[in-house]
Design an enzyme around this catalytic site. Sequence first.
Site, PDB file in Angstrom:
ATOM      1  CD  GLU A 197      -3.117  -0.979   2.140  1.00  0.00           C
ATOM      2  OE1 GLU A 197      -4.251  -1.376   1.863  1.00  0.00           O
ATOM      3  OE2 GLU A 197      -2.815  -0.479   3.255  1.00  0.00           O
ATOM      4  CD  GLU A 382      -3.614  -5.540   2.954  1.00  0.00           C
ATOM      5  OE1 GLU A 382      -4.506  -4.850   3.493  1.00  0.00           O
ATOM      6  OE2 GLU A 382      -2.403  -5.289   3.089  1.00  0.00           O
TER       7      GLU A 382
END
Length: 484
Positions: A197, A382
């Site tokens: 991320e 995710e």
Amino acid sequence: MVIPKNFLWGGSISAAQCEGGWNEGGKSPVQVDYGDPGTSNDRRYIHFQNADGTRGKMRQFDHLPEGASYTLFDDIRYTNHIGVDFYHRYREDIALFAEMGFTTFNTTISWARIFPHGVEGGVNKEGIEFYRNVFKECKKYGMDPVITLYKYDEPVYLEEKYGGWANREMIHQFVEFAKVCFSEYKDLVDKWLTFNEINILLHFEGQEGSQVAYTELHNQMVAAARATKTAHEIDANISVGCMVAGFCIYPYTCDPEDVLTAYKEFQNKFGYCGDTMIRGSYPTYATRIWKEKNVELEITEQDKMDLMDGKSDFLAYSYYMSSVTTTHEVELDGMVSAGGQGELANPYLKSSDWGWQIDPTGYEYFLHFLNDRYQIPIFDVENGLGAYDKVEEDGSIHDDYRIDYLRSHIKSLMKAREEGVNIFGYTMWGPIDLVSFTTGQMDKRYGFIYVDMNDDGIGDLHRIKKDSFFWYKKVIASKGKDLE
């Protein structure tokens, strides 16, 4: 890259949130080792001691005041010190993952286990062997691991010495760390992610749009590109992807100004990193962003060459929810707390206990959007639901809400894949309960596997299979066809 013949099914965790063993095996501390448990309504704090001896606290990603040092205090429970004790129990946990039928597994390598005190401190052989054993255990069960190098967990030594990612020395430090990992594990791992991320740095309270944040992010993207190039030099069969936090953003109304604003929000939050790392140069709209944020970056000719030479082989992402934006004034009670950020509530969607809005249709839209925009293989790292779980008197855990969430999202994924989206794997976050990244809590649970530990530190860490454990096993066995 070479796409696996069979779709990869599995789960994703991170070292800092699961391993524990925070000061064992030669590991040095990372920032969250000084973090407290927050609440469902507030993010955690990181604690330190000021130069004058007084106590201080700050949010994750913030930097120590001059002269301050990270310090442990007796009146704080540090949840990451134990995590879920994956450091000592990884064989037990990987066996449980194998029982569900995992064909892949994603975790991070703790930088602080490999180079506890930077390149100058040398490689920690005990850390090298720990991860070698973890990956061998995965291979024993036929798992094809996808491994992440960095999830906001550099040794605090590097911040204390170099001031963190605003210093270009961190590029060198990261590339050397990556080089060791690629070389040591090339026979066990052929698919890697550089930064988890990577875009999230720009969107946390206190970081949004700051000169420091954009400088740090630039250095991280250059480091990722150099690492990707290094991996290809070490072994041409290694594939390296970027991982970007998913932002699916809708206009709140059909006002054209809202539509334009929503698209610019996507550019700001996702495209800025995704476009740069996949296409090899900053997008044209980056100039707009820098002007709006009053940011000036030092981008060298070598940086430009590195970004182009180190383009990502595939795009990995996270997706939990969608959000909306508007140019219109709205009532304050239309706000929800989502991942530590204030987001407008979408009246058509339900929310989790933590205010994250549940949107499987948005997931399908997001998959098509990414596939059409980038036209390279994509990978879901995710996707999951944080919730409160209750252990019944007979020891069972009935988490139908988690099954419902995952069912709806996997259904969207499979539909998009049938319609041509080039997605090659899905690792649900996280297959075992772990310490929440944003709040530091244990009571915010994601897993198929319950870990007996709560926010107050009560529990013996034994594992319990939830109803979702058996459901996901069935999903994998049917290759995503049996979702009931």
